[in-house]
Design an enzyme around this catalytic site. Sequence first.
Site, PDB file in Angstrom:
ATOM      1  CE1 TYR A 119      -3.421  -2.586  -0.058  1.00  0.00           C
ATOM      2  CE2 TYR A 119      -3.988  -2.046   2.204  1.00  0.00           C
ATOM      3  CZ  TYR A 119      -4.233  -2.763   1.049  1.00  0.00           C
ATOM      4  OH  TYR A 119      -5.287  -3.643   1.001  1.00  0.00           O
ATOM      5  CG  ASP A 198      -0.744 -19.505   2.625  1.00  0.00           C
ATOM      6  OD1 ASP A 198      -0.089 -19.466   3.685  1.00  0.00           O
ATOM      7  OD2 ASP A 198      -0.322 -20.057   1.589  1.00  0.00           O
ATOM      8  CG  ASP A 222      -7.258  -4.010   4.179  1.00  0.00           C
ATOM      9  OD1 ASP A 222      -8.282  -3.960   4.866  1.00  0.00           O
ATOM     10  OD2 ASP A 222      -7.137  -3.429   3.089  1.00  0.00           O
ATOM     11  CG  ASP A 226     -12.165  -6.400   5.893  1.00  0.00           C
ATOM     12  OD1 ASP A 226     -11.764  -5.702   6.835  1.00  0.00           O
ATOM     13  OD2 ASP A 226     -12.688  -5.923   4.864  1.00  0.00           O
TER      14      ASP A 226
HETATM   15 MG    MG Z   1     -10.231  -2.961   4.497  1.00  0.00          MG
END
Ligand code: MG
Length: 326
Positions: A119, A198, A222, A226
């Site tokens: 990012y 993973d 991130d 989630d």
């Molecule tokens: Mg997010």
Amino acid sequence: MTEEIVVIPGDGIGREVVPAAVSVLEAVGDFEFVEADAGDAVEAETGEALPAETYELAASADATLFGAAGETAADVILPLRTAVDSFVNVRPAKAYPGVDALRPETDLVFLRENTEGVYAGHEDRLSEDLSTLTRVVTTSASERLAEFACDYVEDRAYDGFSVAHKANVMRETDGRFRDAVVSVADDRGVETDEVLMDAFATRVCLDPTQFDVVVCPNLAGDVLSDLAAGLVGGLGLLPSANIGPDRALFEPVHGTAPDIAGEGVANPSATIVSAAMLLEYLGYDDEGRAVRDAVESVLADGPRTPDLGGDASTEDVTHAVLERLD
Ligand code: MG
Ligand code: NAI
């Protein structure tokens, strides 16, 4: 001295859940609130999604509470995280008694690297056929995150933390991340275990109790947080904190929820618990605890908003939380 808290409701349900959290903060402390604009609405009006004065306020306040921005989210939240020089994103994912969750035993905290990795913004289109992305990992940012993680687990009496990475494939970048994090923890006498990211995704679904605190590179944090949101019963419950060396920004994980915005039925829990994290960050541990307990008690007994199967409004839930605080 009265502490100043910058409040940025943003768009959509941000304008409903942030006032709910502010009324909770008002009930437990003596704060001065400074409201600032950001998001789609202010962009439509002024051409700027993040006005300079909002950035400056967040960059100088001890603490900021942010709701959500719509289509301009990336133009708002990324610079706001920069404004507080936030090097770690703290994302607890906890299932609450009384809330229907896929994995009711889930109680995890992700400590996500918040400045670099994929990012960092170095993407290029090299030809009609080829685009590339440069992944940035520094020892200094990894060590800063690891020092925070060590303080975090020591303060809260956890046994240690897990490091999620993929250093078997990304040997150079995740290798650097893993080595820096583990080396700081070793020096500090904090236990770590390593898990390939993973494999983590599978293991956390099968048995989330294998993990407590999970330190991750930016993208992994991130995605995996989630995923954990799915285990605990939805976005209306997940708070987060962007912590910098001198200041911090608190926000629910969810967005503006255009499908329910304006109806007064958004679940304010994520934002109220984000406000509890803000209280704890400012040193008001007892108040933060009291707010968490009040939210937990309302989630257990109701009233509940429609996302949790109830028919209560944002205001009903907020009122119930305030009542439990008395
Ligand atoms: Mg997010
Ligand atoms: P979203 O989080 O806004 O909504 C996803 C689903 O969860 C919707 O069905 C919504 O009704 C529900 N939901 C979310 N929060 C809820 C709450 N507190 N109570 C009850 N239900 C809730 O994500 P979506 O739909 O992907 O994005 C909508 C807009 O929000 C987009 O414009 C996006 O750019 C923005 N967004 C902004 C973020 C930020 O400002 N940090 C983060 C994520 C999305």
